[in-house]
Design an enzyme around this catalytic site. Structure first.
Site, mmCIF file in Angstrom:
data_model
loop_
_atom_site.group_PDB
_atom_site.id
_atom_site.type_symbol
_atom_site.label_atom_id
_atom_site.label_comp_id
_atom_site.label_asym_id
_atom_site.label_seq_id
_atom_site.Cartn_x
_atom_site.Cartn_y
_atom_site.Cartn_z
ATOM 1 N N TYR A 284 22.677 -6.286 15.717
ATOM 2 C CA TYR A 284 21.303 -6.183 16.211
ATOM 3 C C TYR A 284 21.274 -5.203 17.369
ATOM 4 C CZ TYR A 284 17.592 -8.996 14.232
ATOM 5 O OH TYR A 284 16.581 -9.449 13.443
ATOM 6 N N GLU B 250 18.033 -3.919 18.909
ATOM 7 C CA GLU B 250 16.650 -3.655 19.318
ATOM 8 C C GLU B 250 16.607 -2.810 20.584
ATOM 9 O OE1 GLU B 250 14.254 -7.164 19.715
ATOM 10 O OE2 GLU B 250 14.210 -7.458 17.541
ATOM 11 N N ASP C 235 4.613 15.903 6.429
ATOM 12 C CA ASP C 235 5.442 14.884 5.782
ATOM 13 C C ASP C 235 6.344 15.640 4.816
ATOM 14 O OD1 ASP C 235 6.542 13.039 4.054
ATOM 15 O OD2 ASP C 235 4.729 11.833 3.858
ATOM 16 N N THR D 284 11.517 11.210 4.850
ATOM 17 C CA THR D 284 12.429 10.161 4.407
ATOM 18 C C THR D 284 13.809 10.811 4.334
ATOM 19 O OG1 THR D 284 11.848 10.656 2.119
ATOM 20 C CG2 THR D 284 10.773 8.759 3.128
ATOM 21 N N LYS E 186 15.641 11.481 -0.298
ATOM 22 C CA LYS E 186 15.212 12.295 -1.452
ATOM 23 C C LYS E 186 16.137 13.512 -1.558
ATOM 24 C CE LYS E 186 10.544 10.435 -1.530
ATOM 25 N NZ LYS E 186 10.144 9.813 -0.266
ATOM 26 N N ARG F 291 18.231 5.121 1.990
ATOM 27 C CA ARG F 291 16.794 4.881 2.113
ATOM 28 C C ARG F 291 16.490 4.779 3.602
ATOM 29 N NH1 ARG F 291 14.965 4.270 -3.368
ATOM 30 N NH2 ARG F 291 12.992 4.015 -2.302
HETATM 31 N N1 DSN Z 1 7.559 6.958 -3.668
HETATM 32 C C1 DSN Z 1 7.841 8.311 -3.289
HETATM 33 C C2 DSN Z 1 7.790 9.225 -4.437
HETATM 34 O O1 DSN Z 1 8.201 8.816 -5.503
HETATM 35 O O2 DSN Z 1 7.376 10.358 -4.301
HETATM 36 C C3 DSN Z 1 7.001 8.746 -2.162
HETATM 37 O O3 DSN Z 1 7.076 7.798 -1.175
#
Ligand code: DSN
Length: 406
Positions: free
Chosen positions: A46, A48, A195, A221, A224, A230
């Site tokens: 933890y 925080e 984004d 994110t 990807k 994640r």
């Molecule tokens: N769920 C993602 C996508 O598939 O593009 C975006 O958050």
């Protein structure tokens, strides 16, 4: 693992991934290093707070790991000292919401691309908390070119005067003109946010323009094209960073997932290597090859092609709904998304399009030759020109040649 029931399910998923072609553009394959960090003892801790200011004891190494992730994030994207980064967001949606919570009072206006045109739920859709807490000012793409129409975006921005404009999409395959977006935001005194979740790995690999010269806030994110665990990160100019840190913790989140942050650190280490540039380049080459071949086979590619890892196909122009197309392909061992296309006349549950992408295939080592083959397989399934069993065998052979983990 003693839990035989779960072990069996994980094995089955491993087999599914290794025997199928994954063309979902938002998915990828994590490296052994990322996997090791995720499964490490950091999952026990933890933490925080932030490095040096924790609410729990025993954070000597957690602090070092979080600082390492932050410094690598800045290095990978070539950032100067007027940028800060928060590496604690659990994932993309909470990260976007945290930015709005930090900077836009409830009821304020957020201008983002509408979901059915290629945006994201958290760019203002009414089904998301974003649409409930703030007012979305939507924009789309030009009906004819199916690309961003900056004159139209300017018109909407000037009329509605949103406090924040978001650029960045989940189903748009062309390069975004960040300079134009910034000029639009400046003309109405709005904050400009990008984004870059989908194309962060392409920015890191220098095959997509960097938004850092223009944006005030950049969210991504980590899982990807960037190939991490994640998770998400929020980059911000120094004047915004304190508010953003507070919105993440204690505003939105509790203890950061330190194993996830450690995994992000190692993904950023990998993204900083010269081989990552060739990998990113290959992702785009593969997407272009796949789109070109599908076009040759008579499939309508939205906006005429791709500059990225992502391709949107109008399958309904040949009489097949997106839902049926994705089900037919899944039976053949090819995994894609059903997806709306701009100005779709059908519904999101059964839209007119499918969304394809090349990050996972590229991580498996596939190149243009394989993309041509995959285009032929997709065409064979959708036109029913070839027998499903034969296509299925060919998919498996291709998968055997390019294993998920070498
Ligand atoms: N769920 C993602 C996508 O598939 O593009 C975006 O958050």
């Amino acid at each position: 693992m003693k839990d035989k029931e779960l072990k069996k399910l994980i094995k089955a998923e491993e087999k599914r991934q290794s025997e199928m072609l994954d063309l979902i553009p938002s998915e990828n394959i994590i490296s052994k290093g990322v996997s090791e960090a995720l499964g490490s003892v950091l999952a026990n801790k933890y933490s925080e707070g932030y490095p040096g200011k924790r609410y729990y004891a025993g954070n000597e190494f957690a602090d070092k790991i979080e600082n390492l992730a932050k410094s690598r994030a800045k290095k990978v994207f070539g950032l100067s000292s007027n940028w800060e980064v928060n590496v604690q967001p659990y994932s993309g949606s909470p990260a976007n919401i945290a930015v709005y919570l930090a900077l836009i009072p409830p009821g304020g206006k957020i201008m983002g691309m509408s979901l059915d045109m290629g945006g994201h739920l958290t760019h203002g859709h009414k089904a998301s908390a974003v649409g409930k807490l703030w007012k979305q000012i939507p924009y789309g793409v030009d009906k004819k070119t199916e690309t961003l129409n900056y004159a139209e975006i300017t018109k909407i921005a000037k009329k509605e005067k949103p406090q924040l404009i978001v650029a960045g999409f989940t189903a748009y395959s062309k390069i975004i003109d960040f300079k134009k977006f910034k000029a639009i935001a400046d003309s109405i005194g709005a904050i400009f946010m990008v984004d870059m979740s989908h194309f962060a790995g392409l920015v890191a690999g220098k095959v997509y323009p960097s938004p850092f010269k223009y944006a005030n806030i950049i969210m991504t994110t980590t899982h990807k094209t960037l190939r991490g665990p994640r998770g998400a990160m929020i980059f911000s100019k120094k004047e915004f960073s304190e508010k953003i840190d507070k919105a993440i913790f204690p505003g939105m989140q509790g203890g950061p997932h330190m194993n996830q942050i450690a995994a992000t650190a190692t993904a950023l280490y990998e993204a900083g290597k010269p081989e990552f540039k060739s990998y990113a380049k290959q992702i785009v080459k593969n997407a272009k090859a796949l789109a070109d071949e599908l076009k040759k086979l008579g499939w309508r590619v939205i906006s005429g092609g791709t500059d990225t890892h992502l391709i949107l196909i109008d399958v309904f122009s040949r009489g097949i709904g997106g839902k049926l197309a994705s089900e037919m392909l899944e039976k053949a061992g090819i995994v894609v998304n059903k997806n709306t296309i701009p100005y779709d006349t059908r519904n999101p549950g059964d839209p007119s399009g499918i969304r394809l992408g090349t990050p996972t295939l590229t991580s498996r080592g596939m190149k243009e030759k394989e993309m041509k083959k995959i285009a032929m397989l997709i065409d064979g399934v959708l036109t029913k020109k070839r027998k499903l069993e034969i296509i299925n065998k060919e998919v498996k052979l291709l998968c055997l040649k390019f294993p998920v983990r070498k």
